[in-house]
Design an enzyme around this catalytic site. Structure first.
Site, PDB file in Angstrom:
ATOM      1  N   PRO A  82     -58.390 -20.998 -20.494  1.00 42.99           N
ATOM      2  CA  PRO A  82     -59.678 -20.308 -20.470  1.00 42.99           C
ATOM      3  C   PRO A  82     -59.485 -18.843 -20.068  1.00 42.99           C
ATOM      4  O   PRO A  82     -58.622 -18.533 -19.254  1.00 42.99           O
ATOM      5  CB  PRO A  82     -60.484 -21.072 -19.417  1.00 42.99           C
ATOM      6  CG  PRO A  82     -59.470 -21.744 -18.556  1.00 42.99           C
ATOM      7  CD  PRO A  82     -58.259 -21.972 -19.406  1.00 42.99           C
ATOM      8  N   GLY A  86     -58.614 -16.931 -13.956  1.00 39.13           N
ATOM      9  CA  GLY A  86     -57.517 -16.896 -12.981  1.00 39.13           C
ATOM     10  C   GLY A  86     -56.378 -17.827 -13.348  1.00 39.13           C
ATOM     11  O   GLY A  86     -55.530 -18.134 -12.508  1.00 39.13           O
ATOM     12  N   GLY A  88     -54.203 -17.160 -15.821  1.00 39.36           N
ATOM     13  CA  GLY A  88     -53.091 -16.420 -16.425  1.00 39.36           C
ATOM     14  C   GLY A  88     -53.149 -16.313 -17.935  1.00 39.36           C
ATOM     15  O   GLY A  88     -52.108 -16.183 -18.590  1.00 39.36           O
ATOM     16  N   SER A  89     -54.367 -16.319 -18.514  1.00 34.33           N
ATOM     17  CA  SER A  89     -54.445 -16.265 -19.986  1.00 34.33           C
ATOM     18  C   SER A  89     -53.870 -14.952 -20.526  1.00 34.33           C
ATOM     19  O   SER A  89     -53.157 -14.953 -21.531  1.00 34.33           O
ATOM     20  CB  SER A  89     -55.893 -16.446 -20.458  1.00 34.33           C
ATOM     21  OG  SER A  89     -56.704 -15.406 -19.964  1.00 34.33           O
ATOM     22  N   SER A  90     -54.134 -13.835 -19.856  1.00 36.81           N
ATOM     23  CA  SER A  90     -53.644 -12.557 -20.393  1.00 36.81           C
ATOM     24  C   SER A  90     -52.131 -12.457 -20.230  1.00 36.81           C
ATOM     25  O   SER A  90     -51.442 -11.922 -21.102  1.00 36.81           O
ATOM     26  CB  SER A  90     -54.353 -11.365 -19.744  1.00 36.81           C
ATOM     27  OG  SER A  90     -54.128 -11.342 -18.361  1.00 36.81           O
ATOM     28  N   ALA A  91     -51.595 -12.972 -19.116  1.00 29.90           N
ATOM     29  CA  ALA A  91     -50.138 -12.929 -18.916  1.00 29.90           C
ATOM     30  C   ALA A  91     -49.431 -13.829 -19.923  1.00 29.90           C
ATOM     31  O   ALA A  91     -48.386 -13.468 -20.473  1.00 29.90           O
ATOM     32  CB  ALA A  91     -49.800 -13.371 -17.495  1.00 29.90           C
ATOM     33  N   ALA A  92     -50.007 -15.006 -20.181  1.00 29.16           N
ATOM     34  CA  ALA A  92     -49.393 -15.913 -21.161  1.00 29.16           C
ATOM     35  C   ALA A  92     -49.386 -15.256 -22.533  1.00 29.16           C
ATOM     36  O   ALA A  92     -48.406 -15.340 -23.284  1.00 29.16           O
ATOM     37  CB  ALA A  92     -50.148 -17.244 -21.200  1.00 29.16           C
ATOM     38  N   ASP A 133     -48.227 -12.864 -12.487  1.00 31.26           N
ATOM     39  CA  ASP A 133     -48.764 -13.689 -13.572  1.00 31.26           C
ATOM     40  C   ASP A 133     -47.755 -13.845 -14.703  1.00 31.26           C
ATOM     41  O   ASP A 133     -47.509 -14.947 -15.188  1.00 31.26           O
ATOM     42  CB  ASP A 133     -50.044 -13.063 -14.144  1.00 31.26           C
ATOM     43  CG  ASP A 133     -51.242 -13.276 -13.240  1.00 31.26           C
ATOM     44  OD1 ASP A 133     -51.041 -13.648 -12.074  1.00 31.26           O
ATOM     45  OD2 ASP A 133     -52.378 -13.070 -13.706  1.00 31.26           O
TER      46      ASP A 133
HETATM   47  O1  PMV Z   1     -55.210 -12.668 -13.261  1.00 32.63           O
HETATM   48  P1  PMV Z   1     -55.627 -13.355 -12.035  1.00 32.63           P
HETATM   49  O2  PMV Z   1     -57.078 -13.585 -11.925  1.00 32.63           O
HETATM   50  O3  PMV Z   1     -54.827 -14.587 -11.793  1.00 32.63           O
HETATM   51  O4  PMV Z   1     -55.243 -12.383 -10.789  1.00 32.63           O
HETATM   52  C1  PMV Z   1     -53.942 -11.978 -10.565  1.00 32.63           C
HETATM   53  C2  PMV Z   1     -53.610 -11.944  -9.137  1.00 32.63           C
HETATM   54  C3  PMV Z   1     -53.896 -10.643  -8.401  1.00 32.63           C
HETATM   55  O5  PMV Z   1     -53.124 -10.710  -7.210  1.00 32.63           O
HETATM   56  C4  PMV Z   1     -55.360 -10.519  -8.030  1.00 32.63           C
HETATM   57  C5  PMV Z   1     -53.478  -9.422  -9.212  1.00 32.63           C
HETATM   58  C6  PMV Z   1     -51.977  -9.295  -9.429  1.00 32.63           C
HETATM   59  O6  PMV Z   1     -51.597  -8.605 -10.391  1.00 32.63           O
HETATM   60  O7  PMV Z   1     -51.184  -9.852  -8.652  1.00 32.63           O
END
Ligand code: PMV
Length: 290
Positions: A82, A86, A88-92, A133
């Site tokens: 989703p 939180g 990690g969709s953008s990192a994935a 992430d």
């Molecule tokens: O992308 P999220 O919502 O999982 O947030 C990442 C975690 C933070 O510590 C808030 C930001 C980061 O880059 O570490």
């Protein structure tokens, strides 16, 4: 070997067990790989890069994609994660893009390349990412992470044998805005971030013990609320999880929406109780590797 002009790559989701926000300032955090993935397919085309699926008209998505692959690609994204929760969709997406591009060039992307190029993509979504992430998106498992001036310091931790209840607040948080809002409150919130860092170190020693670890998660949530990144809805979900028998619960990720994670002996009971209150949730086994 990929067909010429084509490449595919995938990466996994993550949940931050403890330490978000403080990790941006050099404190450690612990993150967990989640068994939901994002897969990217690239096809060589003439002209500017375009995204065919799932949001062809999203300018930020296109900017993030182009930060990794440049021009000349048709990009199809399939994700089980989703967006803005939180997880990690953008990192994935960032890691999957780097891997797909390398595959299109007939090679595998190394860890260093993944970290560097995914960072550029993450910056579009996150502004000032710690890197946690995409480190977990790339390797999964259970990771102790610290951002240092020389790059990320990572240690794989043993995968514990508990599962988490993950409860969805139903709304998305904006990571870039939340990270910026914490920065705007510096240095007054620095002591709270220090306390989160100390708590993460204690959590590492208690990783296999749900009774000791749970209250630490709740304490982490209270500190995040004091920093100003929780919402009444997230606080309510934490309360709901505790009254359903969780030993501890907290928001996971940047906050402002997204999910709450709850630890306990019976995560299904927490999910069932949440569903009776109209809250969607699922049980998640930590430590998946993409
Ligand atoms: O992308 P999220 O919502 O999982 O947030 C990442 C975690 C933070 O510590 C808030 C930001 C980061 O880059 O570490």
């Amino acid at each position: 070997m990929a067909e010429p002009g084509h490449g595919a790559g995938s990466a996994g989701g993550k949940l931050i067990l403890c330490g978000e926000h403080a990790v941006v300032y050099g404190h450690p955090a612990i993150a967990l790989g989640v068994d939901r993935t994002t897969t990217v397919h690239l096809r060589r085309v003439d002209g500017p890069t375009r995204v065919t699926e799932p949001h062809p008209d999203d300018p930020r998505l296109l900017r993030a994609v182009r930060a990794v692959v440049g021009d000349g690609w048709e990009v199809t994204i399939r994700s089980e994660l989703p967006i803005g929760r939180g997880m990690g969709s953008s990192a994935a997406l960032a890691v999957a893009l780097v891997r797909a591009l390398a595959a299109a060039e007939g090679r595998a992307a190394g860890e260093h390349e993944v970290h560097g190029r995914a960072f550029a993509c993450e910056r579009v979504f996150h502004g000032n990412p710690s890197g946690i992430d995409h480190a977990v998106a790339a390797r999964g498992g259970v990771v102790w992470y610290r951002k240092t001036p020389d790059g990320p310091a990572l240690t794989d931790l043993p995968v514990p044998d508990w599962s988490l209840a993950v409860l969805d607040s139903g709304s998305a948080g904006n990571t870039a805005d939340l990270v910026a809002s914490v920065a705007a409150r510096m240095p007054s919130v620095a002591p709270l971030l220090d306390r989160i860092g100390a708590l993460v170190a204690r959590a590492r020693d208690a990783l296999s013990d749900v009774d000791t670890l749970g209250p630490m998660l709740t304490e982490n949530h209270r500190l995040l609320a004091e920093i100003g990144v929780s919402t009444p809805g997230l606080d309510r979900l934490v309360g709901l999880a505790l009254s359903a028998g969780a030993t501890g619960a907290k928001l996971a990720g940047a906050g402002g929406g997204g999910v709450v994670i709850a630890l306990g002996r019976d995560p299904s009971r927490v999910v069932d109780e949440a569903s009776r209150h109209g809250v969607a949730g699922f049980v998640c086994r930590p430590g998946a590797r993409p």
